[in-house]
Each structure stands twice: as structure tokens, then as C-alpha cells.
Write an enzyme that holds these catalytic residues in place. Structure first.
Site, short mmCIF file in Angstrom:
data_model
loop_
_atom_site.label_atom_id
_atom_site.label_comp_id
_atom_site.label_asym_id
_atom_site.label_seq_id
_atom_site.Cartn_x
_atom_site.Cartn_y
_atom_site.Cartn_z
N SER A 138 13.47 5.16 52.92
CA SER A 138 12.94 4.51 51.73
C SER A 138 11.75 3.62 52.05
CB SER A 138 14.07 3.65 51.14
OG SER A 138 13.54 2.72 50.23
N TYR A 162 20.23 -3.08 51.89
CA TYR A 162 19.98 -1.65 51.65
C TYR A 162 18.86 -1.15 52.58
CZ TYR A 162 17.86 2.44 49.50
OH TYR A 162 17.30 3.67 49.30
N LYS A 166 18.72 1.52 55.98
CA LYS A 166 17.81 2.67 56.10
C LYS A 166 17.02 2.59 57.41
CE LYS A 166 18.76 4.91 52.38
NZ LYS A 166 19.38 6.24 52.47
#
Ligand code: UDP
Length: 351
Positions: A138, A162, A166
């Protein structure tokens, strides 16, 4: 015959990529826990293919319910694929939790699903000698810059759990690659803002509960499920004061996966990191205005405080992806608005 495993293949990006893979003649396996997705998405993928090509591809789509936190669930898929002589050649790894705000409230859950789940997957891949993987990363991994396009060599410094998960998986993949560089083929795809829906209106984004992201909220306001958009900040250093993002049509994104996979499988073992974005920025206000104009609907909005952790400008430099893949986004913001609205109207309550 060889096949491709998609983890999280029933989700928003996964289902659109299943469609593109099946259209391109791939045999696929899907593992999905269905905690944030619906079985209907893949039923509808088959419907689209039936309608378009008058072919029933049910036998090319092998579905497994399972959770990557459970290593046995993953192994069951690899075992089955071997049993039916369709051993898994490559994995496209979509499965993971993806809400920034939720990740701040439940970091443990995010690390467990996104990181530990990937460790389990990689263990089984090694065991079955499958060393080709495309990973859903991302743009949130980047440390953002003011009004400058982000390229793959820019500094990474995610500001929420988050994004941390990643980046951690990217680092893990790098270590794995370095341990056997003549064996692994790895692509980390850094998505910008995937939105829109397939033009048929049969598959699209169907978040459970109130969506956090802008686009599903726009379609929900347009259809009357929500009353207005709350725009996070009117004083960003952008021409109209609202945040600018790189919105990419989910079908362009899914085609980017096919190109990445084809590239990996034909080239020598390597690890690549690619931005999948359009290179064009759209502000929140521009997006709302375009949606109103294209679909002839009204989207009321009001301004509220900036959201913690938000940035003014997040747009991809996609030149590397364009140069090595035979891929380029071909759909624009108008297409996104048209297809996303069609999906919402045809499925007011999601799947
Ligand atoms: N945004 C907004 N109101 C919302 C949700 C999002 O103004 O209810 C803005 C957000 O500040 C950002 C853009 O819309 O500028 C895209 O946000 P989204 O959450 O969709 O994606 P992000 O880029 O933050 O991952």
C-alpha cells in the site's frame, strides 16, 4: 497444469482480479475467510464470464474457506491442488485487514492477521516449493512529501499499524528473497486508492458496516443511505483546500496484477516493488463534483476537522510500473464515478 492461488480472492480487489485471471485463461484457487467479503462476489464473477463468453468457468475456480492464521487451512489448498494435478505456481496475496482507523484501535489483531498470516502462507509456499508471489502492499508505507509524486525509492515510514504491517511484510519478503535470490520471484504492489467497480455492476466494493473510505461513502450518500459527506479539512495546502489522492479504477488495478504476474513468471528470479496508481491527483471536492455531474445526482457535504494521520497529497509516480509491465491505467475518474454508481444502484445493500 499449474494454477494461481489468490488469498482473499473474494474481496474487492481479489474478486476483480479473479475475473481478469479467468478471462486470461488461468486456473485459480481462492482461499478466503469471508469475514470481510461475500461468496456472492465470485458467483457473480462466473455470471459475468458466462454472459460475456457464454462459457461456464466454474471448474477453473476452486474455492476454499479458510483463515491464514491457521496454517492447516493454507496447506489444505496446496494439498488439494497437487491431488488434482493443478499444483500452485504462484500466489497473489490479497488477504488482510485494511482499515487504518481500526488498526489503531486493534493493532494486535492487525499484526496477527496481516503479518503472522503471511508468515504462515510463506512457510507453506516454501514447503510446496512455490516461490512466486505478488503481494498487496500500500502507498501508506511511504513517508509523504508535499506536492510531489511518490516513487518506489522514496523513504518509507508508515504512521499507523496498518501501514506498519504492510511494510513489515515487504521487509520479510526482502529477507526471503535474499536467502535464495536465484529461486524467488516477488512483486510488492503498492496500491494507491482503488475505487470504482466492474462495468457490469455485478461486482464492486461492499464494505460491511459504515464505510471509512471516501468513494463508498459518496455512493451511499448519492443513494440516500447516508445524508452527507463529512470532508476532513478545508485548509490543506492544495488548490481547493481538500486532500488530493490518486484514485485508480479497480479494473486497472486488477489488470496490473495480471501484468505483474506475467512479468514475474517470464523473467529471471527477482524482487520488484511497484506503485500501482494513475499518477493523477484528484481532490475530495473535485471527486464529489465529478460524481454529481456524471451521474446527475446531488452529494451534500460539510467540513469537519482534519482526520489524524491524513496527508494533503498522495499521488503515485507510476513510471516504473509502466516501463517494465505492459500496463497502463486506461480508465479515468469519470469511468470510476459511472461504474461505481452503477454498482451501487444495482446492489443498494451490497451483495
Ligand atoms: N475523506 C473525507 N471524508 C471521509 C473519508 C475520506 O474527507 O469521510 C478524505 C480523506 O481525508 C482523503 C480522501 O478523502 O483526503 C481519501 O480518503 P480515503 O479514506 O478514501 O483513503 P486514504 O487515502 O486516506 O487511504
Amino acid at each position: 497444469m499449474k494454477s494461481i492461488l489468490l488469498t482473499g480472492g473474494a474481496g474487492f480487489i481479489g474478486s476483480h482480479t479473479c475475473l481478469s485471471l479467468l478471462e486470461n485463461g488461468y486456473e485459480i484457487f481462492v482461499i478466503d475467510s469471508y469475514i470481510n467479503s461475500s461468496r456472492k462476489s465470485l458467483e457473480n464473477v462466473l455470471k459475468i464470464l458466462k454472459k460475456k463468453y457464454n462459457r461456464n468457468l466454474k471448474n477453473s475456480l476452486n474455492l476454499f474457506e479458510g483463515d491464514l492464521k491457521n496454517v492447516r487451512d493454507i496447506e489444505a489448498v496446496f494439498q488439494k491442488a497437487n491431488e488434482v494435478n493443478k499444483s500452485i505456481e504462484a500466489v497473489i496475496h490479497f488477504a488482510g485487514l485494511k482499515s487504518v482507523s481500526e488498526s489503531m484501535a486493534y493493532p494486535l489483531c492487525y499484526w496477527e492477521n496481516n503479518f503472522y498470516g503471511t508468515i504462515n502462507l510463506l512457510k507453506i509456499m516454501e514447503k510446496y516449493n512455490c516461490k512466486n508471489i505478488v503481494f498487496s502492499s500500500s502507498a501508506t508505507v511511504y513517508q509523504t512529501k508535499i506536492n510531489q509524486l511518490l516513487n518506489e525509492r522514496d523513504k518509507c515510514s508508515p504512521v499507523n499499524p496498518y501501514g506498519q504491517t504492510k511494510l513489515a511484510v515487504e521487509k520479510l519478503l526482502k529477507d526471503i528473497y535474499k536467502s535464495a535470490p536465484s529461486e524467488w520471484r516477488i512483486a510488492c504492489l503498492r496500491y494507491f486508492n482503488p475505487v470504482g467497480a466492474h462495468e457490469s455492476g455485478l461486482i464492486g466494493e461492499a464494505p460491511f458496516g459504515k464505510p471509512n473510505n471516501l468513494f463508498p461513502q459518496i455512493t451511499k450518500v448519492a443513494i440516500g443511505i447516508m445524508s452527507e459527506i463529512k470532508i476532513f479539512g478545508s485548509d490543506w495546502p492544495t488548490p481547493d483546500g481538500t486532500g488530493i489522492r490518486d484514485y485508480i479504477h479497480v479494473m486497472d488495478l486488477s489488470e496490473g496484477h495480471i501484468s505483474s504476474l506475467n512479468y514475474l513468471l517470464k523473467e529471471k528470479p527477482q524482487m520488484i516493488t511497484l506503485n500501482l496508481g494513475t499518477g493523477k491527483g484528484t481532490s475530495v471536492k473535485e471527486f464529489i463534483r465529478t460524481f454529481e455531474k456524471i451521474n446527475n445526482v446531488e452529494i451534500p457535504f460539510s467540513f469537519v476537522e482534519r482526520r489524524p494521520g491524513d496527508n494533503a497529497f498522495v499521488v503515485a509516480d507510476n513510471s516504473f510500473a509502466k516501463s517494465i509491465l505492459s500496463w497502463e491505467p486506461s480508465r479515468n475518474i469519470e469511468d470510476i464515478c459511472r461504474n461505481g454508481w452503477n454498482w451501487q444502484v444495482m446492489n443498494p445493500d451490497g451483495y
